[in-house]
Enzyme design. Structure first.
Site, PDB file in Angstrom:
ATOM      1  N   GLY A   1     -26.759  49.871  26.728  1.00 26.67           N
ATOM      2  CA  GLY A   1     -28.153  50.151  27.070  1.00 26.67           C
ATOM      3  C   GLY A   1     -28.270  50.882  28.393  1.00 26.67           C
ATOM      4  N   PHE A   2     -29.495  51.040  28.819  1.00 26.28           N
ATOM      5  CA  PHE A   2     -29.782  51.740  30.073  1.00 26.28           C
ATOM      6  C   PHE A   2     -29.060  51.074  31.250  1.00 26.28           C
ATOM      7  CE2 PHE A   2     -33.272  51.366  33.462  1.00 26.28           C
ATOM      8  CZ  PHE A   2     -32.736  52.371  34.246  1.00 26.28           C
TER       9      PHE A   2
ATOM     10  N   ASN B   1     -25.353  45.778  19.756  1.00 27.21           N
ATOM     11  CA  ASN B   1     -25.662  46.010  18.334  1.00 27.21           C
ATOM     12  C   ASN B   1     -26.388  47.339  18.127  1.00 27.21           C
ATOM     13  OD1 ASN B   1     -28.257  45.487  19.173  1.00 27.21           O
ATOM     14  ND2 ASN B   1     -28.679  43.901  17.660  1.00 27.21           N
TER      15      ASN B   1
ATOM     16  N   THR C   1     -31.371  49.034  20.458  1.00 26.02           N
ATOM     17  CA  THR C   1     -32.017  49.873  21.490  1.00 26.02           C
ATOM     18  C   THR C   1     -30.980  50.524  22.403  1.00 26.02           C
ATOM     19  OG1 THR C   1     -32.381  47.988  22.982  1.00 26.02           O
ATOM     20  CG2 THR C   1     -34.174  48.538  21.478  1.00 26.02           C
ATOM     21  N   GLY C   2     -29.735  50.083  22.351  1.00 26.47           N
ATOM     22  CA  GLY C   2     -28.650  50.743  23.090  1.00 26.47           C
ATOM     23  C   GLY C   2     -28.217  52.009  22.360  1.00 26.47           C
TER      24      GLY C   2
ATOM     25  N   LYS D   1     -34.668  36.221  19.289  1.00 27.85           N
ATOM     26  CA  LYS D   1     -33.347  35.719  18.908  1.00 27.85           C
ATOM     27  C   LYS D   1     -32.288  36.044  19.958  1.00 27.85           C
ATOM     28  CE  LYS D   1     -31.863  35.908  14.621  1.00 27.85           C
ATOM     29  NZ  LYS D   1     -31.542  36.514  13.297  1.00 27.85           N
TER      30      LYS D   1
ATOM     31  N   GLY E   1     -21.922  29.634  25.494  1.00 28.61           N
ATOM     32  CA  GLY E   1     -20.841  28.894  24.828  1.00 28.61           C
ATOM     33  C   GLY E   1     -19.498  29.570  25.086  1.00 28.61           C
TER      34      GLY E   1
ATOM     35  N   ALA F   1     -29.301  38.163  32.776  1.00 29.50           N
ATOM     36  CA  ALA F   1     -30.307  39.152  33.149  1.00 29.50           C
ATOM     37  C   ALA F   1     -31.663  38.583  32.765  1.00 29.50           C
ATOM     38  CB  ALA F   1     -30.060  40.469  32.419  1.00 29.50           C
TER      39      ALA F   1
ATOM     40  N   TYR G   1     -40.809  38.312  24.555  1.00 28.66           N
ATOM     41  CA  TYR G   1     -39.826  38.632  25.602  1.00 28.66           C
ATOM     42  C   TYR G   1     -39.889  37.594  26.709  1.00 28.66           C
ATOM     43  CZ  TYR G   1     -37.346  41.542  29.089  1.00 28.66           C
ATOM     44  OH  TYR G   1     -36.475  42.037  30.025  1.00 28.66           O
TER      45      TYR G   1
END
Ligand code: UDP
Length: 313
Positions: A11-12, A33, A36-37, A91, A102, A114, A145
């Site tokens: 991502g950014f 995944n 958005t990346g 999620k 974990g 983050a 969010y």
């Protein structure tokens, strides 16, 4: 050589972190995944210490070998994305953080979450310091969010207290810079794209709402310092230079020499009216404060968008 896993590494912000940790001598595993990346953000990295894993971290995460650090950065991060991917946002903040914690427990790795200024919601305390508990609408469109990140903070503290996992929490305020997406939907990428294309610049509401924008290299420096510190309560990282959204639109029009007009659009639901970080804690604990001036950061970002849009100066 220290070994680090960066979720959301394409991502950014994640892609800038991959570069930073490589430059600090780490082996970097980037996991994303790609909803958005974008692999374009990391495809220039030709380094045998770097690897990319295309994976959704809401599922069980398996990493072979030791890990020293985990940076939990996977999440959609623009209000437009929360609308398009509300369930994925919930999620990844909850299940994804659980899986990454974990893994940190299993590997005895230091874990950094983050988190976000969105945990403060539409704040009634201004500027926001880390002791403020926030004002969030759980059932509004941004709740997916905000609440996921609030849950992620609670989960991180629980793993710290009950499992002894060595954790850090950063609350990131509005950040901008190269590698934001053209269709990101946030104010700076929208305004720059619109100004460069000569389209109307869309200011939501009367533009009197405020934000405080931090350039990405300053943020990355703060993240690095926090990870290497021994401080395990939340720390705000952001630039306290507060301005209205209308002022930002005008600044971008001036820097791009654009003839675009500013037009008003409806204010999105639950849009925070003010936002400014109190960074006393970051200064005291990390010796951190931002250095990049708004004009310089915007010029770099505008150059990046010119390149992406294929628009010459
Ligand atoms: N905004 C705007 N025009 C746009 C995009 C955003 O006026 O095209 C406003 C938005 O309503 C908010 C501010 O700019 O008040 C910052 O929005 P952004 O999505 O960048 O981040 P937020 O801080 O709201 O998460």
């Amino acid at each position: 050589m220290p070994r680090i896993l960066i979720t959301g590494g394409s991502g950014f912000i994640g892609s800038h972190l991959c570069e930073k940790f490589l430059s600090e001598g780490h082996e970097v595993i980037c996991m994303d995944n790609l909803i958005t990346g974008d692999v374009d953000n990391i495809s220039h990295i030709k380094d045998s210490r770097f690897s990319f894993v295309h994976y959704d971290v809401t599922n069980y995460i398996y990493v072979k070998g030791d890990l020293d650090y985990i940076l939990n950065f996977a999440s959609p991060a623009s209000p437009l994305d929360y609308m398009e991917f509300p369930i994925q946002t919930l999620k990844v903040g909850s299940l994804g953080t659980h899986k990454a914690l974990g893994l940190a427990k299993e590997k005895v790795a230091r874990f950094l979450l983050a988190s976000t200024s969105e945990v403060y919601g539409d704040p009634v305390v201004h500027p926001q310091n880390e002791d403020y508990w926030g004002n969030v609408n759980p059932v509004g469109p941004r709740g997916v969010y905000d609440e996921a990140k609030r849950f992620a903070e609670a989960l991180t503290m629980a793993y710290q207290r009950y499992h002894g996992v060595d954790t850090r929490i950063i609350r990131i305020f509005n950040t901008y810079g190269p590698r934001m997406r053209i269709k990101d939907g946030r104010a700076i990428p929208n305004f720059i794209t619109q100004a460069l294309r000569g389209e109307d610049v869309t200011v939501f509401g009367d533009g009197g709402q405020t934000r405080s924008f931090c350039y990405v290299t300053d943020l990355v420096d703060g993240i690095y310092r926090l990870l290497m510190s021994d401080y395990n309560s939340p720390v705000n990282i952001g630039n306290p230079h507060e301005m209205t959204v209308l002022e930002m639109a005008q600044e971008i029009l001036a820097l791009t020499n654009s003839k675009s007009k500013i037009v008003r659009m409806p204010l999105p639901e639950d849009d925070p009216k003010v936002r400014q970080p109190d960074i006393s804690r970051a200064k005291r604990i990390l010796g951190w404060e931002p250095h990049v001036a708004l004009k310089d950061g915007l010029q770099n970002t505008i150059s990046y968008f010119r390149m992406k849009l294929g628009i010459q100066e």
